[in-house]
Design a protein around this motif. Structure first.
Motif, PDB file in Angstrom:
ATOM      1  N   MET A   1       0.139  -1.721   0.293  1.00  0.00           N
ATOM      2  CA  MET A   1      -0.314  -0.339  -0.136  1.00  0.00           C
ATOM      3  C   MET A   1       0.931   1.636   0.077  1.00  0.00           C
ATOM      4  O   MET A   1       1.425   1.857   1.092  1.00  0.00           O
ATOM      5  CB  MET A   1      -1.383  -0.071   1.125  1.00  0.00           C
ATOM      6  N   THR A   2       0.800   2.414  -0.887  1.00  0.00           N
ATOM      7  CA  THR A   2       1.255   3.530  -0.795  1.00  0.00           C
ATOM      8  C   THR A   2       1.212   4.130   0.308  1.00  0.00           C
ATOM      9  O   THR A   2       0.040   4.087   0.706  1.00  0.00           O
ATOM     10  CB  THR A   2       1.709   4.165  -2.311  1.00  0.00           C
ATOM     11  N   HIS A   3       1.674   5.078   0.217  1.00  0.00           N
ATOM     12  CA  HIS A   3       1.194   6.903   1.669  1.00  0.00           C
ATOM     13  C   HIS A   3       0.143   7.301   1.124  1.00  0.00           C
ATOM     14  O   HIS A   3      -0.320   7.060   2.094  1.00  0.00           O
ATOM     15  CB  HIS A   3       2.950   7.495   1.828  1.00  0.00           C
ATOM     16  N   GLU A   4       0.247   7.451  -0.526  1.00  0.00           N
ATOM     17  CA  GLU A   4      -1.521   8.081  -1.030  1.00  0.00           C
ATOM     18  C   GLU A   4      -2.660   6.954  -0.489  1.00  0.00           C
ATOM     19  O   GLU A   4      -3.564   7.522  -0.132  1.00  0.00           O
ATOM     20  CB  GLU A   4      -1.125   8.485  -2.214  1.00  0.00           C
ATOM     21  N   ASP A   5      -2.323   5.747  -0.554  1.00  0.00           N
ATOM     22  CA  ASP A   5      -3.782   4.402  -0.559  1.00  0.00           C
ATOM     23  C   ASP A   5      -3.918   4.611   1.185  1.00  0.00           C
ATOM     24  O   ASP A   5      -4.880   4.378   1.340  1.00  0.00           O
ATOM     25  CB  ASP A   5      -3.027   3.496  -1.156  1.00  0.00           C
ATOM     26  N   GLU A   6      -3.055   4.907   1.926  1.00  0.00           N
ATOM     27  CA  GLU A   6      -2.967   4.507   3.588  1.00  0.00           C
ATOM     28  C   GLU A   6      -3.296   6.054   4.011  1.00  0.00           C
ATOM     29  O   GLU A   6      -4.422   6.489   4.473  1.00  0.00           O
ATOM     30  CB  GLU A   6      -1.581   5.033   4.171  1.00  0.00           C
ATOM     31  N   ILE A   7      -3.376   7.551   3.074  1.00  0.00           N
ATOM     32  CA  ILE A   7      -4.231   8.561   3.428  1.00  0.00           C
ATOM     33  C   ILE A   7      -5.620   8.451   2.968  1.00  0.00           C
ATOM     34  O   ILE A   7      -6.477   8.284   3.941  1.00  0.00           O
ATOM     35  CB  ILE A   7      -3.156   9.691   3.182  1.00  0.00           C
ATOM     36  N   GLU A   8      -5.033   7.862   1.569  1.00  0.00           N
ATOM     37  CA  GLU A   8      -6.710   7.702   1.592  1.00  0.00           C
ATOM     38  C   GLU A   8      -7.807   6.411   2.560  1.00  0.00           C
ATOM     39  O   GLU A   8      -8.600   7.138   2.549  1.00  0.00           O
ATOM     40  CB  GLU A   8      -7.059   7.137  -0.290  1.00  0.00           C
ATOM     41  N   ALA A   9      -7.371   5.252   2.645  1.00  0.00           N
ATOM     42  CA  ALA A   9      -8.033   4.404   3.926  1.00  0.00           C
ATOM     43  C   ALA A   9      -8.052   4.950   5.328  1.00  0.00           C
ATOM     44  O   ALA A   9      -9.573   4.880   5.754  1.00  0.00           O
ATOM     45  CB  ALA A   9      -7.011   3.558   4.224  1.00  0.00           C
ATOM     46  N   CYS A  10      -7.556   6.403   5.149  1.00  0.00           N
ATOM     47  CA  CYS A  10      -7.820   7.032   6.401  1.00  0.00           C
ATOM     48  C   CYS A  10      -8.959   7.686   6.728  1.00  0.00           C
ATOM     49  O   CYS A  10     -10.230   8.271   7.402  1.00  0.00           O
ATOM     50  CB  CYS A  10      -7.007   8.271   7.581  1.00  0.00           C
ATOM     51  N   ALA A  11      -9.098   8.557   4.867  1.00  0.00           N
ATOM     52  CA  ALA A  11     -10.176   9.062   5.108  1.00  0.00           C
ATOM     53  C   ALA A  11     -11.397   8.804   4.986  1.00  0.00           C
ATOM     54  O   ALA A  11     -12.438   8.851   4.881  1.00  0.00           O
ATOM     55  CB  ALA A  11      -9.875   9.971   4.151  1.00  0.00           C
ATOM     56  N   ARG A  12     -11.000   7.624   3.816  1.00  0.00           N
ATOM     57  CA  ARG A  12     -12.624   6.769   3.844  1.00  0.00           C
ATOM     58  C   ARG A  12     -13.122   6.448   5.491  1.00  0.00           C
ATOM     59  O   ARG A  12     -14.089   6.038   5.373  1.00  0.00           O
ATOM     60  CB  ARG A  12     -11.834   5.192   3.513  1.00  0.00           C
ATOM     61  N   ALA A  13     -12.165   5.622   5.957  1.00  0.00           N
ATOM     62  CA  ALA A  13     -13.145   4.940   7.754  1.00  0.00           C
ATOM     63  C   ALA A  13     -13.542   6.309   8.366  1.00  0.00           C
ATOM     64  O   ALA A  13     -14.695   6.607   8.631  1.00  0.00           O
ATOM     65  CB  ALA A  13     -12.078   4.554   8.206  1.00  0.00           C
ATOM     66  N   ALA A  14     -12.547   7.337   8.310  1.00  0.00           N
ATOM     67  CA  ALA A  14     -13.252   9.221   8.886  1.00  0.00           C
ATOM     68  C   ALA A  14     -14.355   8.911   8.164  1.00  0.00           C
ATOM     69  O   ALA A  14     -16.058   9.224   9.097  1.00  0.00           O
ATOM     70  CB  ALA A  14     -11.874   9.753   8.755  1.00  0.00           C
ATOM     71  N   HIS A  15     -15.043   8.848   6.746  1.00  0.00           N
ATOM     72  CA  HIS A  15     -15.875   9.429   6.412  1.00  0.00           C
ATOM     73  C   HIS A  15     -17.034   8.761   6.269  1.00  0.00           C
ATOM     74  O   HIS A  15     -18.442   9.513   6.693  1.00  0.00           O
ATOM     75  CB  HIS A  15     -15.681   8.982   4.954  1.00  0.00           C
ATOM     76  N   GLU A  16     -16.552   7.184   6.733  1.00  0.00           N
ATOM     77  CA  GLU A  16     -17.724   6.317   6.971  1.00  0.00           C
ATOM     78  C   GLU A  16     -18.988   6.086   8.562  1.00  0.00           C
ATOM     79  O   GLU A  16     -19.413   6.062   8.464  1.00  0.00           O
ATOM     80  CB  GLU A  16     -17.594   4.727   6.424  1.00  0.00           C
ATOM     81  N   VAL A  17     -16.987   6.212   9.420  1.00  0.00           N
ATOM     82  CA  VAL A  17     -18.028   6.896  10.576  1.00  0.00           C
ATOM     83  C   VAL A  17     -18.599   8.237  10.748  1.00  0.00           C
ATOM     84  O   VAL A  17     -19.309   7.857  11.480  1.00  0.00           O
ATOM     85  CB  VAL A  17     -16.448   6.913  11.451  1.00  0.00           C
ATOM     86  N   ASN A  18     -18.193   8.678  10.358  1.00  0.00           N
ATOM     87  CA  ASN A  18     -19.355  10.056   9.886  1.00  0.00           C
ATOM     88  C   ASN A  18     -20.043   9.980   9.709  1.00  0.00           C
ATOM     89  O   ASN A  18     -21.887  10.473  10.230  1.00  0.00           O
ATOM     90  CB  ASN A  18     -18.518  11.342   9.811  1.00  0.00           C
ATOM     91  N   ARG A  19     -20.350   9.229   9.017  1.00  0.00           N
ATOM     92  CA  ARG A  19     -21.742   8.885   7.907  1.00  0.00           C
ATOM     93  C   ARG A  19     -22.667   8.352   8.636  1.00  0.00           C
ATOM     94  O   ARG A  19     -24.006   8.541   9.178  1.00  0.00           O
ATOM     95  CB  ARG A  19     -21.880   8.064   7.208  1.00  0.00           C
ATOM     96  N   ALA A  20     -21.806   6.918   9.680  1.00  0.00           N
ATOM     97  CA  ALA A  20     -23.062   6.354  10.322  1.00  0.00           C
ATOM     98  C   ALA A  20     -23.270   6.827  11.910  1.00  0.00           C
ATOM     99  O   ALA A  20     -24.528   7.426  12.189  1.00  0.00           O
ATOM    100  CB  ALA A  20     -22.053   4.931  10.961  1.00  0.00           C
ATOM    101  N   TYR A  21     -22.364   8.665  11.904  1.00  0.00           N
ATOM    102  CA  TYR A  21     -22.912   8.708  13.180  1.00  0.00           C
ATOM    103  C   TYR A  21     -24.343  10.022  12.963  1.00  0.00           C
ATOM    104  O   TYR A  21     -24.738   9.632  13.337  1.00  0.00           O
ATOM    105  CB  TYR A  21     -21.337   9.538  13.642  1.00  0.00           C
ATOM    106  N   CYS A  22     -24.147   9.994  11.344  1.00  0.00           N
ATOM    107  CA  CYS A  22     -25.142  11.618  10.787  1.00  0.00           C
ATOM    108  C   CYS A  22     -26.441  10.625  11.184  1.00  0.00           C
ATOM    109  O   CYS A  22     -27.500  10.929  11.037  1.00  0.00           O
ATOM    110  CB  CYS A  22     -24.514  11.892   9.676  1.00  0.00           C
TER     111      CYS A  22
END
Length: 119
Positions: A1-22
């Protein structure tokens, strides 16, 4: 996994947690990461960089607010991407608790994912 992929994985996870919270609060306006518009994914990625740099939830919100203002968004009582209006276009200390919690969840999720990924 590239650094950009890792950053995107963090963004995806945070987005989905916030989506579930919303969703738990009756807000179904958040699309899944895969269906989110590019501007929304880019905003989350910027938020990841801020969280990894040490931003608090308040600083995360203020950076989000600055980015939104720079791209033409303004306050509106209802989130409307077409009009570029959002009810959270206010200072952090004026946000309702549930919105402050959303910023906290974002930062915690990013840092947890980053730890798991070895960032």
């Amino acid at each position: 996994m590239t650094h950009e992929d890792e950053i995107e994985a963090c963004a995806r996870a945070a987005h989905e947690v916030n989506r579930a919270y919303c969703k738990a609060h009756g807000d179904t306006s958040q699309p899944s990461w895969d269906n989110a518009p590019e501007w929304q994914r880019n905003s989350a990625i910027k938020g990841v960089h801020g969280a990894l740099a040490g931003n608090t939830p308040e600083q995360s919100h203020e950076c989000w607010l600055t980015e939104k203002e720079a791209t033409g968004w303004k306050y509106g009582p209802v989130k409307d991407p077409d009009k570029k209006e959002h009810p959270c276009m206010i200072p952090y200390n004026q946000l309702p608790e549930e919105q402050k919690n959303k910023d906290l969840l974002f930062v915690i999720t990013v840092r947890t994912m980053a730890k798991v990924l070895g960032l």
